[in-house]
Design an enzyme around this catalytic site. Structure first.
Site, mmCIF file in Angstrom:
data_model
loop_
_atom_site.group_PDB
_atom_site.id
_atom_site.type_symbol
_atom_site.label_atom_id
_atom_site.label_comp_id
_atom_site.label_asym_id
_atom_site.label_seq_id
_atom_site.Cartn_x
_atom_site.Cartn_y
_atom_site.Cartn_z
ATOM 1 C CB ALA A 91 -2.630 5.084 -2.505
ATOM 2 N NE ARG A 106 33.944 18.370 -13.390
ATOM 3 C CZ ARG A 106 34.062 19.287 -14.351
ATOM 4 N NH1 ARG A 106 35.115 20.071 -14.368
ATOM 5 N NH2 ARG A 106 33.144 19.413 -15.276
ATOM 6 N NE ARG A 144 2.193 12.733 11.050
ATOM 7 C CZ ARG A 144 2.691 12.038 12.078
ATOM 8 N NH1 ARG A 144 3.412 12.645 13.002
ATOM 9 N NH2 ARG A 144 2.470 10.752 12.185
ATOM 10 C CG LEU A 161 -1.741 -1.254 1.450
ATOM 11 C CD1 LEU A 161 -2.677 -1.071 2.633
ATOM 12 C CD2 LEU A 161 -2.530 -1.601 0.191
HETATM 13 C C1 UD1 Z 1 -2.558 1.284 9.971
HETATM 14 C C2 UD1 Z 1 -3.576 0.352 10.607
HETATM 15 C C3 UD1 Z 1 -3.262 0.180 12.080
HETATM 16 C C4 UD1 Z 1 -1.838 -0.306 12.290
HETATM 17 C C5 UD1 Z 1 -0.872 0.630 11.573
HETATM 18 C C6 UD1 Z 1 0.503 0.041 11.616
HETATM 19 C C7 UD1 Z 1 -5.580 0.810 9.298
HETATM 20 C C8 UD1 Z 1 -6.912 1.420 9.269
HETATM 21 N N1 UD1 Z 1 -4.885 0.914 10.430
HETATM 22 O O1 UD1 Z 1 -2.747 2.567 10.555
HETATM 23 O O2 UD1 Z 1 -4.170 -0.758 12.658
HETATM 24 O O3 UD1 Z 1 -1.543 -0.376 13.663
HETATM 25 O O4 UD1 Z 1 -1.253 0.776 10.190
HETATM 26 O O5 UD1 Z 1 1.410 0.958 11.066
HETATM 27 O O6 UD1 Z 1 -5.169 0.200 8.336
HETATM 28 N N2 UD1 Z 1 -2.894 3.843 2.286
HETATM 29 C C9 UD1 Z 1 -3.350 3.734 0.997
HETATM 30 N N3 UD1 Z 1 -4.596 4.162 0.702
HETATM 31 C C10 UD1 Z 1 -5.424 4.677 1.641
HETATM 32 C C11 UD1 Z 1 -4.954 4.768 2.970
HETATM 33 C C12 UD1 Z 1 -3.688 4.338 3.268
HETATM 34 O O7 UD1 Z 1 -2.640 3.279 0.097
HETATM 35 O O8 UD1 Z 1 -6.564 5.029 1.289
HETATM 36 C C13 UD1 Z 1 -1.539 3.370 2.587
HETATM 37 C C14 UD1 Z 1 -0.649 4.468 3.128
HETATM 38 O O9 UD1 Z 1 0.035 5.112 2.077
HETATM 39 C C15 UD1 Z 1 0.298 3.698 4.026
HETATM 40 C C16 UD1 Z 1 -0.535 2.508 4.490
HETATM 41 O O10 UD1 Z 1 -1.619 2.414 3.610
HETATM 42 O O11 UD1 Z 1 1.416 3.214 3.334
HETATM 43 C C17 UD1 Z 1 -1.015 2.625 5.924
HETATM 44 O O12 UD1 Z 1 -1.852 3.764 6.027
HETATM 45 P P1 UD1 Z 1 -1.813 4.722 7.281
HETATM 46 O O13 UD1 Z 1 -2.734 5.819 7.043
HETATM 47 O O14 UD1 Z 1 -0.402 5.050 7.606
HETATM 48 O O15 UD1 Z 1 -2.401 3.790 8.406
HETATM 49 P P2 UD1 Z 1 -2.108 3.926 9.958
HETATM 50 O O16 UD1 Z 1 -2.898 5.040 10.500
HETATM 51 O O17 UD1 Z 1 -0.669 3.915 10.210
#
Ligand code: UD1
Ligand code: MG
Length: 493
Positions: A14, A340, A19, A12
């Protein structure tokens, strides 16, 4: 057990990474010279993933361009709008149709994940016979993580996000690492059942746990004791911390492989660099890109090498910058040298301080020891380039070539105006500006001839109304007017 290639990794990536406060998508920020996302894809590949699917959204074109070039086997799936981790995986349904082995879900912002960890997790998942497994650990500070809620039997019942948790659930220290293994059918079935009825209005991927377990499927929490692998990056502070972890791992491996690091904490070796044994890296060395260092070399303090090659026994003294250069066996460069692109230093040759070299082949045993610019030239073997020599390679529009043969001696402060050829065995007189070729074994001189003005000091003294030192001493010896004529350019002050 089935073969290792039968599983699929979904990564994942996206999210915007707000931050990071960056125009660059978060997952493209480099650690040891490699994009964050590539570290994750490499771990999945090394663990034996048969297929890679990456969910992209923010900055997708740049991600596909850079990471896609490195992992051509990866499929990129677009998530137009970031509606949650569950929605992100759901976007892969079409791309993964026909897949029936386990699907391993990872986050693109956890670059410390290691192949061995993934293999163990998949093995545990498989041998348990569970429909789904989630990786968990006990966190000293569980804030922000999803909490692991187990049933009476200790099986995973559900995962509750920080923002949706009850005060009792917030007390749970076991948290969701964000790594899951799920059968393809179970995964897409469960994703079809989740809703965004929660504090963030998102489709939560961890909600598949409750869907499956309440439907009677076995869902397992695979708890690990070491959580470093699952650390994620949300801001630049974490980028620096995780880079430090990767640097430590890399440097430990280098030392195990026989490289001496005098100060591992200050040595930065990018992932793509190769080093052979018995090389010594002094404190504060930085090696980047496709740099290759052969056996028994030494790189001095404060030197930065990018896309450069050191052959066996080469020495780079402190504070050198090399970019696209090649240093032959036993050659010595620096201190304070700048090599270089296209600098090719021959075996046992020497390049000294404040010497800049670009697109030059310097023959074996040749020397350019001080304050010199060598550009666009071919220099033979055993030739000495004196201090302050400059190859004038640029006429304002075009670059021109200089050729210097074997066993030449170029005197200090010479300017060689290219195109020009200095034949083998030739000499160039110090201070020359040469615009024409020097034949083999000849001496080229291109400078004003020296003239001495005898008694010049006395002429000046007389003009200023001073007696000469000779008159003071009562000596009759004076320098007569006319014996010392005024030098050209004298203002006669
Ligand atoms: C997520 C988990 C949480 C876990 C944590 C561990 C969920 C709802 N929660 O939280 O239980 O403890 O990871 O780090 O999954 N992303 C997408 N598309 C979206 C949303 C997110 O691709 O619509 C990707 C983000 O880019 C990221 C990953 O998914 O790489 C995780 O998303 P993030 O928003 O960081 O989830 P957390 O709040 O960390
Ligand atoms: Mg996160």
């Amino acid at each position: 057990m089935t073969g290792t290639q039968d599983w699929t990794a979904v990564v994942l990536a996206a999210g915007k990474g707000t931050r990071m406060k960056s125009a660059l998508p978060k997952v493209l920020h480099p650690l040891l010279g490699r994009p964050m996302l590539s570290w994750v894809l490499q771990a999945a590949t090394d663990a034996g993933a048969g297929r890679l699917a990456v969910v992209v959204g923010f900055g997708r074109d740049r991600i596909v361009e850079t990471v896609g070039a490195e992992f051509p086997q990866a499929t990129f799936v677009l998530q137009e709008e970031q509606r949650g981790t569950g929605h992100a995986v759901l976007c892969c349904r079409e791309a993964l149709s026909g897949v029936d082995g386990p699907i391993l879900i990872l986050c693109g912002d956890t670059p410390l994940i290691q192949a061995a960890t993934l293999r163990q997790f998949l093995e545990a998942h498989r041998s348990s016979g569970a429909a789904a497994s989630a990786l968990t650990f006990r966190a000293d500070n569980p804030h922000g993580y999803g909490r692991i809620v187990r049933d009476q039997a200790g099986n995973l019942a559900k995962i509750v996000e920080q923002k949706d948790a009850t005060p009792q659930e917030l007390e749970i220290s076991e948290v969701n690492a964000g790594v899951y293994a799920v059968g393809a059918q179970e995964l897409f079935h469960a994703l079809g059942c989740i809703t965004p009825q929660n504090a963030q209005g998102e489709y939560y991927l961890p909600d598949i746990v409750a869907v499956l377990s309440s439907g009677g499927s076995l869902v397992r929490a695979h708890r690990v004791s070491e959580a470093t692998d699952f650390r994620g990056i949300n801001h630049r502070g974490e980028l620096a911390e995780l880079t430090e972890v990767l640097r430590r791992r890399r440097n430990t491996q280098l030392m195990l492989d026989g490289v001496t690091l005098e100060s591992p904490g200050s040595t930065h070796v990018e992932w793509s660099v190769t080093l052979e044994s018995d090389t010594v890296l002094e404190p504060g060395v930085r090696l980047e890109g496709r740099t290759r260092v052969a056996q028994g070399c030494r790189v001095g303090t404060g030197s930065v090498l990018k896309d450069s090659t050191l052959l066996a026994g080469a020495v780079v003294r402190p504070y050198c910058v090399l970019d696209g250069a090649r240093v032959g066996p036993g050659a010595i460069v620096g201190p304070f040298a700048h090599l270089r692109p296209g600098a090719d230093i021959g075996a046992a040759a020497r390049v000294g301080n404040f010497v800049e070299v670009k697109n030059v082949k310097l023959g074996e045993r040749s020397k350019a020891m001080h304050l010199t610019y060598l550009g666009d030239a071919e220099i033979g073997a055993g030739t000495n380039i004196g201090a302050g020599t400059i190859t004038c390679n640029y006429d304002g529009q075009t670059k021109h070539h200089t050729t210097i043969g074997d066993d030449c001696f170029v005197g200090s402060d010479s300017v060689l105006v290219a195109p020009i050829e200095i034949g083998p065995g030739a000499y160039v007189a110090a201070g020359s500006v040469l615009t024409r070729n020097v034949p083999s074994r000849a001496l080229g001189i291109g400078r004003a001839r020296q003239e001495n003005k005898p008694g010049y000091r006395d002429v000046l003294d007389r003009r200023r109304g001073l007696r000469s030192a000779g008159e003071d001493a009562g000596s009759a010896t004076t320098v007569g007017e006319g014996t010392a004529s005024e030098p050209e350019g004298s203002t006669g002050a």
